[in-house]
Design a protein around this motif. Sequence first.
Motif, PDB file in Angstrom:
ATOM      1  N   ALA A  30       0.843  -1.207   0.066  1.00 19.54           N
ATOM      2  CA  ALA A  30      -0.062  -0.137  -0.248  1.00 19.54           C
ATOM      3  C   ALA A  30       0.832   1.281   0.010  1.00 19.54           C
ATOM      4  O   ALA A  30       1.942   1.526   0.957  1.00 19.54           O
ATOM      5  N   VAL A  31       0.693   2.276  -0.845  1.00 21.81           N
ATOM      6  CA  VAL A  31       1.178   3.390  -0.824  1.00 21.81           C
ATOM      7  C   VAL A  31       0.183   4.212  -0.608  1.00 21.81           C
ATOM      8  O   VAL A  31      -0.416   4.837  -1.479  1.00 21.81           O
ATOM      9  N   HIS A  32       0.353   4.784   0.708  1.00 26.36           N
ATOM     10  CA  HIS A  32      -0.542   5.897   0.978  1.00 26.36           C
ATOM     11  C   HIS A  32      -0.391   7.185   0.460  1.00 26.36           C
ATOM     12  O   HIS A  32       0.635   7.897   0.532  1.00 26.36           O
ATOM     13  N   LEU A  33      -1.355   7.490  -0.428  1.00 26.87           N
ATOM     14  CA  LEU A  33      -1.065   8.821  -1.249  1.00 26.87           C
ATOM     15  C   LEU A  33      -1.648  10.145  -0.539  1.00 26.87           C
ATOM     16  O   LEU A  33      -1.317  11.131  -1.115  1.00 26.87           O
ATOM     17  N   THR A  34      -2.046  10.150   0.678  1.00 22.76           N
ATOM     18  CA  THR A  34      -2.436  11.353   1.377  1.00 22.76           C
ATOM     19  C   THR A  34      -1.679  11.451   2.710  1.00 22.76           C
ATOM     20  O   THR A  34      -1.506  12.466   3.143  1.00 22.76           O
ATOM     21  N   ARG A  35      -1.549  10.468   3.448  1.00 24.96           N
ATOM     22  CA  ARG A  35      -0.991  10.516   4.929  1.00 24.96           C
ATOM     23  C   ARG A  35       0.426  11.110   4.769  1.00 24.96           C
ATOM     24  O   ARG A  35       1.306  10.726   3.758  1.00 24.96           O
ATOM     25  N   ASN A  36       0.836  11.933   5.532  1.00 24.25           N
ATOM     26  CA  ASN A  36       2.021  12.537   5.550  1.00 24.25           C
ATOM     27  C   ASN A  36       2.723  13.032   4.345  1.00 24.25           C
ATOM     28  O   ASN A  36       3.823  13.072   3.859  1.00 24.25           O
ATOM     29  N   GLY A  37       1.496  13.584   3.404  1.00 26.17           N
ATOM     30  CA  GLY A  37       1.883  14.460   2.441  1.00 26.17           C
ATOM     31  C   GLY A  37       1.998  13.488   1.224  1.00 26.17           C
ATOM     32  O   GLY A  37       2.245  13.621  -0.107  1.00 26.17           O
ATOM     33  N   GLY A  38       2.145  11.819   1.399  1.00 24.85           N
ATOM     34  CA  GLY A  38       1.812  11.022   0.372  1.00 24.85           C
ATOM     35  C   GLY A  38       3.050  10.337   0.198  1.00 24.85           C
ATOM     36  O   GLY A  38       4.248  10.919   0.141  1.00 24.85           O
ATOM     37  N   TRP A  39       3.104   8.896   0.297  1.00 21.31           N
ATOM     38  CA  TRP A  39       4.534   8.198   0.225  1.00 21.31           C
ATOM     39  C   TRP A  39       4.891   8.163  -1.042  1.00 21.31           C
ATOM     40  O   TRP A  39       6.048   7.869  -1.366  1.00 21.31           O
ATOM     41  N   GLN A  40       4.070   8.319  -2.107  1.00 22.83           N
ATOM     42  CA  GLN A  40       4.405   8.344  -3.560  1.00 22.83           C
ATOM     43  C   GLN A  40       5.494   9.263  -3.834  1.00 22.83           C
ATOM     44  O   GLN A  40       6.350   9.395  -4.636  1.00 22.83           O
ATOM     45  N   TRP A  41       5.750  10.304  -2.840  1.00 25.59           N
ATOM     46  CA  TRP A  41       6.635  11.508  -2.984  1.00 25.59           C
ATOM     47  C   TRP A  41       8.176  10.935  -2.317  1.00 25.59           C
ATOM     48  O   TRP A  41       8.886  11.625  -2.383  1.00 25.59           O
ATOM     49  N   SER A  42       7.974   9.898  -1.496  1.00 24.75           N
ATOM     50  CA  SER A  42       9.340   9.429  -0.724  1.00 24.75           C
ATOM     51  C   SER A  42      10.374   9.033  -1.801  1.00 24.75           C
ATOM     52  O   SER A  42      10.076   8.542  -3.032  1.00 24.75           O
ATOM     53  N   GLU A  43      11.802   9.129  -1.510  1.00 23.17           N
ATOM     54  CA  GLU A  43      12.832   8.642  -2.255  1.00 23.17           C
ATOM     55  C   GLU A  43      12.826   7.210  -2.423  1.00 23.17           C
ATOM     56  O   GLU A  43      12.927   6.825  -3.769  1.00 23.17           O
ATOM     57  N   GLU A  44      12.260   6.499  -1.602  1.00 24.99           N
ATOM     58  CA  GLU A  44      11.996   5.019  -1.562  1.00 24.99           C
ATOM     59  C   GLU A  44      10.972   4.621  -2.873  1.00 24.99           C
ATOM     60  O   GLU A  44      11.460   3.780  -3.699  1.00 24.99           O
ATOM     61  N   PHE A  45       9.913   5.431  -2.897  1.00 17.20           N
ATOM     62  CA  PHE A  45       8.951   5.070  -3.998  1.00 17.20           C
ATOM     63  C   PHE A  45       9.265   5.761  -5.339  1.00 17.20           C
ATOM     64  O   PHE A  45       9.126   5.049  -6.390  1.00 17.20           O
ATOM     65  N   ARG A  46      10.175   6.765  -5.237  1.00 20.87           N
ATOM     66  CA  ARG A  46      10.337   7.442  -6.564  1.00 20.87           C
ATOM     67  C   ARG A  46      11.398   6.661  -7.362  1.00 20.87           C
ATOM     68  O   ARG A  46      11.626   6.592  -8.361  1.00 20.87           O
ATOM     69  N   ALA A  47      12.059   5.688  -6.360  1.00 18.23           N
ATOM     70  CA  ALA A  47      12.894   4.935  -7.102  1.00 18.23           C
ATOM     71  C   ALA A  47      12.348   3.707  -7.940  1.00 18.23           C
ATOM     72  O   ALA A  47      12.769   3.074  -8.737  1.00 18.23           O
ATOM     73  N   ILE A  48      11.116   3.498  -7.169  1.00 17.41           N
ATOM     74  CA  ILE A  48      10.181   2.387  -8.058  1.00 17.41           C
ATOM     75  C   ILE A  48       9.578   3.190  -9.159  1.00 17.41           C
ATOM     76  O   ILE A  48       9.481   2.474 -10.373  1.00 17.41           O
ATOM     77  N   ASN A  49       8.919   4.268  -8.867  1.00 17.55           N
ATOM     78  CA  ASN A  49       8.391   4.878 -10.001  1.00 17.55           C
ATOM     79  C   ASN A  49       8.761   6.444  -9.954  1.00 17.55           C
ATOM     80  O   ASN A  49       7.930   7.195  -9.099  1.00 17.55           O
ATOM     81  N   PRO A  50       9.496   6.822 -10.982  1.00 22.78           N
ATOM     82  CA  PRO A  50       9.911   8.437 -10.926  1.00 22.78           C
ATOM     83  C   PRO A  50       8.642   9.302 -11.085  1.00 22.78           C
ATOM     84  O   PRO A  50       8.567  10.383 -10.805  1.00 22.78           O
ATOM     85  N   GLN A  51       7.625   8.732 -11.576  1.00 19.28           N
ATOM     86  CA  GLN A  51       6.144   9.588 -11.963  1.00 19.28           C
ATOM     87  C   GLN A  51       5.428   9.739 -10.795  1.00 19.28           C
ATOM     88  O   GLN A  51       4.499  10.499 -10.739  1.00 19.28           O
ATOM     89  N   LYS A  52       5.816   9.179  -9.566  1.00 19.00           N
ATOM     90  CA  LYS A  52       5.028   9.064  -8.292  1.00 19.00           C
ATOM     91  C   LYS A  52       3.752   8.976  -8.216  1.00 19.00           C
ATOM     92  O   LYS A  52       2.813   9.572  -7.621  1.00 19.00           O
ATOM     93  N   ARG A  53       3.504   7.858  -9.127  1.00 24.03           N
ATOM     94  CA  ARG A  53       2.132   7.507  -9.235  1.00 24.03           C
ATOM     95  C   ARG A  53       1.644   5.846  -8.833  1.00 24.03           C
ATOM     96  O   ARG A  53       2.779   5.166  -9.206  1.00 24.03           O
ATOM     97  N   VAL A  54       0.677   5.360  -8.577  1.00 26.05           N
ATOM     98  CA  VAL A  54       0.334   4.077  -8.492  1.00 26.05           C
ATOM     99  C   VAL A  54      -0.350   3.910  -9.821  1.00 26.05           C
ATOM    100  O   VAL A  54      -1.213   4.700 -10.214  1.00 26.05           O
ATOM    101  N   PRO A  55      -0.656   2.531 -10.211  1.00 24.79           N
ATOM    102  CA  PRO A  55      -0.058   1.472  -9.824  1.00 24.79           C
ATOM    103  C   PRO A  55       1.327   1.234 -10.410  1.00 24.79           C
ATOM    104  O   PRO A  55       1.630   1.681 -11.460  1.00 24.79           O
ATOM    105  N   ALA A  56       2.043   0.414  -9.547  1.00 26.20           N
ATOM    106  CA  ALA A  56       3.194  -0.044 -10.165  1.00 26.20           C
ATOM    107  C   ALA A  56       3.525  -1.759  -9.976  1.00 26.20           C
ATOM    108  O   ALA A  56       3.018  -2.185  -8.889  1.00 26.20           O
ATOM    109  N   LEU A  57       3.845  -2.617 -10.940  1.00 21.77           N
ATOM    110  CA  LEU A  57       3.813  -3.777 -10.748  1.00 21.77           C
ATOM    111  C   LEU A  57       5.245  -4.397 -10.709  1.00 21.77           C
ATOM    112  O   LEU A  57       5.915  -4.127 -11.860  1.00 21.77           O
TER     113      LEU A  57
END
Length: 211
Positions: A30-57
């Motif tokens: 789960a990538v929480h898109l709103t809590r704490n500003g949204g985990w999609q913005w974290s460096e960890e997730f940007r390494a998975i998807n530089p677009q900072k969006r879900v889904p990623a498989l």
Amino acid sequence: MKLYGYFRSSAAYRVRIALNLKKLPYEQFAVHLTRNGGWQWSEEFRAINPQKRVPALALSTGEVLLQSLAIIEYLDEVEPDPPLLPADPIERARVRAISQMVACDIHPLNNLAALNYLKGPLKHDQATADEWYRHWVTEGFDAIEALIRPGPYAFGTHVTMADLCLVPQVFNARRFKMNFAKYPKIAAIDAACLKLPAFDKARPENQPDAE
Ligand SMILES: N[C@@H](CCC(=O)N[C@@H](CS)C(=O)NCC(=O)O)C(=O)O
């Protein structure tokens, strides 16, 4: 496979339905898109998807696939049963057209990022953002209602990628209190699809991260 998603994300919802229909096992992250500003913005997730969006498989090979329609077509190619695109090229083009009306024309104008930009930097209030939302869904749904022929799914007796796009968009539109009186065909397709276990299991409220 590991699906990076969010229970309410309609793009992730499309992919969950595809994985369920094809009975492919997957683990959800789960990538929480709103809590704490949204985990999609974290460096960890940007390494998975530089677009900072879900889904990623993430595949078992380590490859990461992005964009729900690209992921669905990939799944359809590696696991053709049940097919999500018709064999006939004209029908395939029609299914892709409805899918893209949702995924390319309605959803990008109405997703979290677009609405946040309207309300944040552009300083529009919630009522204006809601009106914007309903305007673009109405434009898209008016066209789709004219084009589909429930039978009971959008293109006859077999579920296609068009249904995978429509059901999550209907869920989203209901959250925004859209009136479906003028969309009886879309509503009928949604009801028919949600009777199928693969769709039911993919519903936002049935996800481990549902709130
Ligand atoms: N076209 C993309 C859309 C992906 C997308 O916009 N996802 C939304 C959730 S539905 C998202 O991750 N938004 C993050 C944000 O708004 O910050 C797809 O089909 O995968």
